[in-house]
Design a protein around this motif. Structure first.
Motif, mmCIF file in Angstrom:
data_model
loop_
_atom_site.group_PDB
_atom_site.id
_atom_site.type_symbol
_atom_site.label_atom_id
_atom_site.label_comp_id
_atom_site.label_asym_id
_atom_site.label_seq_id
_atom_site.Cartn_x
_atom_site.Cartn_y
_atom_site.Cartn_z
ATOM 1 N N SER A 142 -1.455 -2.449 -10.619
ATOM 2 C CA SER A 142 -1.487 -1.129 -9.996
ATOM 3 C C SER A 142 -2.936 -0.641 -9.959
ATOM 4 O O SER A 142 -3.564 -0.510 -11.009
ATOM 5 C CB SER A 142 -0.598 -0.216 -10.839
ATOM 6 O OG SER A 142 -0.607 1.063 -10.329
ATOM 7 N N ILE A 143 -3.458 -0.400 -8.763
ATOM 8 C CA ILE A 143 -4.884 -0.084 -8.627
ATOM 9 C C ILE A 143 -5.056 1.140 -7.718
ATOM 10 O O ILE A 143 -4.656 1.107 -6.553
ATOM 11 C CB ILE A 143 -5.648 -1.282 -8.003
ATOM 12 C CG1 ILE A 143 -5.490 -2.533 -8.881
ATOM 13 C CG2 ILE A 143 -7.117 -0.948 -7.788
ATOM 14 C CD1 ILE A 143 -5.900 -3.819 -8.185
ATOM 15 N N PRO A 144 -5.655 2.221 -8.245
ATOM 16 C CA PRO A 144 -5.862 3.388 -7.382
ATOM 17 C C PRO A 144 -6.946 3.144 -6.334
ATOM 18 O O PRO A 144 -7.984 2.549 -6.657
ATOM 19 C CB PRO A 144 -6.305 4.491 -8.349
ATOM 20 C CG PRO A 144 -6.332 3.895 -9.705
ATOM 21 C CD PRO A 144 -6.141 2.425 -9.607
ATOM 22 N N ALA A 145 -6.688 3.586 -5.105
ATOM 23 C CA ALA A 145 -7.703 3.480 -4.039
ATOM 24 C C ALA A 145 -7.302 4.387 -2.885
ATOM 25 O O ALA A 145 -6.123 4.469 -2.555
ATOM 26 C CB ALA A 145 -7.802 2.042 -3.535
ATOM 27 N N ASP A 146 -8.304 5.040 -2.299
ATOM 28 C CA ASP A 146 -8.063 5.767 -1.046
ATOM 29 C C ASP A 146 -8.396 4.798 0.085
ATOM 30 O O ASP A 146 -9.563 4.478 0.329
ATOM 31 C CB ASP A 146 -8.960 7.017 -0.989
ATOM 32 C CG ASP A 146 -8.699 7.831 0.279
ATOM 33 O OD1 ASP A 146 -8.117 7.282 1.246
ATOM 34 O OD2 ASP A 146 -9.086 9.013 0.308
ATOM 35 N N VAL A 175 3.721 -8.182 -8.219
ATOM 36 C CA VAL A 175 3.826 -7.071 -7.260
ATOM 37 C C VAL A 175 2.625 -6.153 -7.481
ATOM 38 O O VAL A 175 2.389 -5.680 -8.596
ATOM 39 C CB VAL A 175 5.152 -6.296 -7.437
ATOM 40 C CG1 VAL A 175 5.167 -5.033 -6.573
ATOM 41 C CG2 VAL A 175 6.343 -7.194 -7.089
ATOM 42 N N VAL A 176 1.866 -5.952 -6.408
ATOM 43 C CA VAL A 176 0.670 -5.104 -6.482
ATOM 44 C C VAL A 176 0.950 -3.809 -5.720
ATOM 45 O O VAL A 176 1.393 -3.853 -4.569
ATOM 46 C CB VAL A 176 -0.552 -5.800 -5.820
ATOM 47 C CG1 VAL A 176 -1.796 -4.926 -5.952
ATOM 48 C CG2 VAL A 176 -0.774 -7.179 -6.415
ATOM 49 N N ILE A 177 0.702 -2.679 -6.377
ATOM 50 C CA ILE A 177 0.855 -1.394 -5.686
ATOM 51 C C ILE A 177 -0.467 -0.629 -5.739
ATOM 52 O O ILE A 177 -1.281 -0.833 -6.646
ATOM 53 C CB ILE A 177 1.990 -0.526 -6.290
ATOM 54 C CG1 ILE A 177 1.782 -0.310 -7.793
ATOM 55 C CG2 ILE A 177 3.357 -1.135 -6.007
ATOM 56 C CD1 ILE A 177 2.753 0.710 -8.405
ATOM 57 N N THR A 178 -0.649 0.226 -4.771
ATOM 58 C CA THR A 178 -1.855 1.053 -4.744
ATOM 59 C C THR A 178 -1.561 2.398 -4.091
ATOM 60 O O THR A 178 -0.668 2.496 -3.246
ATOM 61 C CB THR A 178 -3.005 0.357 -3.982
ATOM 62 O OG1 THR A 178 -4.161 1.195 -4.014
ATOM 63 C CG2 THR A 178 -2.634 0.074 -2.538
ATOM 64 N N SER A 179 -2.273 3.425 -4.507
ATOM 65 C CA SER A 179 -2.303 4.722 -3.816
ATOM 66 C C SER A 179 -3.514 5.466 -4.368
ATOM 67 O O SER A 179 -4.212 4.945 -5.242
ATOM 68 C CB SER A 179 -1.008 5.513 -4.042
ATOM 69 O OG SER A 179 -1.022 6.177 -5.279
ATOM 70 N N ALA A 225 2.009 -2.901 4.697
ATOM 71 C CA ALA A 225 1.049 -1.835 5.022
ATOM 72 C C ALA A 225 1.854 -0.567 5.246
ATOM 73 O O ALA A 225 2.312 -0.292 6.352
ATOM 74 C CB ALA A 225 0.240 -2.221 6.257
ATOM 75 N N ASN A 226 2.044 0.154 4.161
ATOM 76 C CA ASN A 226 3.022 1.258 4.155
ATOM 77 C C ASN A 226 2.380 2.647 4.052
ATOM 78 O O ASN A 226 2.952 3.613 4.551
ATOM 79 C CB ASN A 226 3.984 1.027 2.971
ATOM 80 C CG ASN A 226 4.767 2.270 2.611
ATOM 81 O OD1 ASN A 226 5.746 2.614 3.260
ATOM 82 N ND2 ASN A 226 4.325 2.980 1.558
ATOM 83 N N ALA A 227 1.211 2.751 3.420
ATOM 84 C CA ALA A 227 0.632 4.088 3.195
ATOM 85 C C ALA A 227 0.494 4.824 4.526
ATOM 86 O O ALA A 227 -0.011 4.273 5.504
ATOM 87 C CB ALA A 227 -0.729 3.963 2.510
ATOM 88 N N THR A 278 0.863 -1.188 0.000
ATOM 89 C CA THR A 278 0.000 0.000 0.000
ATOM 90 C C THR A 278 0.900 1.239 0.000
ATOM 91 O O THR A 278 2.000 1.221 0.565
ATOM 92 C CB THR A 278 -0.951 0.026 1.214
ATOM 93 O OG1 THR A 278 -0.196 0.289 2.410
ATOM 94 C CG2 THR A 278 -1.714 -1.279 1.362
ATOM 95 N N GLY A 279 0.441 2.302 -0.651
ATOM 96 C CA GLY A 279 1.302 3.478 -0.796
ATOM 97 C C GLY A 279 2.561 3.125 -1.564
ATOM 98 O O GLY A 279 3.630 3.664 -1.305
ATOM 99 N N GLY A 280 2.406 2.234 -2.536
ATOM 100 C CA GLY A 280 3.577 1.721 -3.264
ATOM 101 C C GLY A 280 3.984 2.539 -4.473
ATOM 102 O O GLY A 280 4.806 2.096 -5.272
ATOM 103 N N THR A 281 3.407 3.730 -4.619
ATOM 104 C CA THR A 281 3.685 4.493 -5.843
ATOM 105 C C THR A 281 4.854 5.460 -5.720
ATOM 106 O O THR A 281 5.294 6.019 -6.719
ATOM 107 C CB THR A 281 2.440 5.307 -6.272
ATOM 108 O OG1 THR A 281 2.063 6.167 -5.181
ATOM 109 C CG2 THR A 281 1.293 4.390 -6.644
ATOM 110 N N ARG A 282 5.321 5.697 -4.503
ATOM 111 C CA ARG A 282 6.493 6.572 -4.358
ATOM 112 C C ARG A 282 7.140 6.309 -3.000
ATOM 113 O O ARG A 282 6.627 5.519 -2.185
ATOM 114 C CB ARG A 282 6.120 8.052 -4.502
ATOM 115 C CG ARG A 282 5.211 8.571 -3.425
ATOM 116 C CD ARG A 282 5.095 10.101 -3.451
ATOM 117 N NE ARG A 282 4.426 10.564 -2.268
ATOM 118 C CZ ARG A 282 3.163 10.975 -2.219
ATOM 119 N NH1 ARG A 282 2.436 11.004 -3.312
ATOM 120 N NH2 ARG A 282 2.636 11.371 -1.073
#
Ligand SMILES: NC(=O)c1ccc[n+]([C@@H]2O[C@H](COP(=O)([O-])OP(=O)(O)OC[C@H]3O[C@@H](n4cnc5c(N)ncnc54)[C@H](OP(=O)(O)O)[C@@H]3O)[C@@H](O)[C@H]2O)c1
Length: 273
Positions: free
Chosen positions: A68-72, A36-40, A98-100, A14-18
């Motif tokens: 890569s899937i956008p989600a709040d 690898v799944v990323i989201t932000s 769980a990083n975001a 999570t929060g894997g975009t930067r």
């Protein structure tokens, strides 16, 4: 010989975009992950980071699927939707990072209660929700010899009780989420899932750039290792806690800070966010 790797594993960050999340995603891409799944929140960032990870995979001869899937993740319905979209594409998840997270700094007098609530919501409640959603898929992946991993991105802020910038919600949230990790480590260990927390010191990212530009020199000077955190520091730690070699480590909070929090000079009292 020790070869730390995540061969054929599925990792969700999570929060894997930067920032630190993208560093973790890159470590998995380069060390054998199958997916690898990323989201932000931001769709553009999700697209750009997916392309970046695909590029480094190609350059390094790695065959890995990037999702890569956008989600709040503070919105419960979006978190559920994110999980459902992942569950349609993978049968199990070996690693959840769980990083975001977010922070807010202001003096006690000027600190909006709404900012405290926002920070606690993302840094604790949404971490809990992500773990709750993904536990069934982590259970499917974990074995006695090589359990599935939950890695919570806490902070050395969870280990200190004095900082002059007024990150009240952040300190409380990181102490809380590290404790959540210990609680879940005991509960999920028998289900072949380990839960550990990383506690980074200061790493240059979008979140920390204000503080580092105001007080970076002082942070380096007061750090026993005389530098800020670097990408490889977080990547080495996350890879170790994800590899089968660390299967007996459960419930720790691992500082990655050069010993800065022990020096007692975390940030200078004149710094402002
Ligand atoms: N940098 C440091 O020095 C440091 C030190 C200790 C701990 N940490 C921790 O490390 C983690 C990552 O921090 P960072 O420095 O890499 O920060 P960052 O550069 O600001 O990255 C935060 C990530 O989280 C995403 N995000 C923010 N709000 C979100 C939401 N509501 N739902 C889903 N994703 C969301 C962001 O993307 P969008 O904006 O697109 O949503 C971004 O991908 C945080 O938990 C932080 O507390 C950082």
């Amino acid at each position: 010989m020790v070869d730390l790797n995540v061969n054929n594993k599925v990792a969700v960050i999570t929060g894997g975009t930067r920032g630190l999340g993208l560093d973790c995603a890159e470590a998995y891409v380069l060390n054998g992950a199958s997916t690898v799944v990323i989201t932000s929140r931001k769709a553009d960032a999700c697209k750009e980071s997916k392309e970046y990870l695909e590029k480094i995979a190609k350059e390094n001869g790695k065959s890995v699927k990037i999702i890569s899937i956008p989600a709040d993740l503070t919105k419960e319905d979006q978190a559920v939707d994110f999980f459902n979209q992942v569950a349609k594409q993978v049968e199990k998840v070996d690693i959840l990072v769980a990083n975001a997270g977010a922070t807010w700094g202001a003096s006690l007098e000027d600190h909006p209660v709404s900012a405290i609530k926002k920070v606690l919501d993302l840094n604790i409640a949404s971490v809990f929700h992500s773990i709750q959603l993904f536990t069934p898929l982590l259970s499917k992946a974990g074995t006695f010899e090589d359990p599935a991993r939950i890695i919570i991105m806490s902070s050395v802020a969870s280990l200190i009780s004095s900082e002059p910038v007024g990150t009240y919600g952040y300190l409380a949230s990181k102490a809380g989420v590290s404790h959540l990790g210990k609680n879940l480590a005991v509960q999920l260990g028998p289900r072949n899932i380990t839960v550990n927390s990383l506690a980074p010191g200061f790493f240059p990212t979008k979140m920390s750039k204000g503080l580092i530009s105001a007080a970076g020199d002082m942070m380096i000077e007061s750090n026993p290792r005389k530098r800020l955190g670097q990408k490889q520091d977080i990547q080495n730690a996350v890879l170790f806690l994800s590899a089968k070699e660390s299967n007996y480590i459960n419930g720790i909070v691992l500082p990655i800070d050069g010993g800065s929090y022990l020096s007692g000079a975390f940030v200078p009292s004149s710094s402002k966010l």
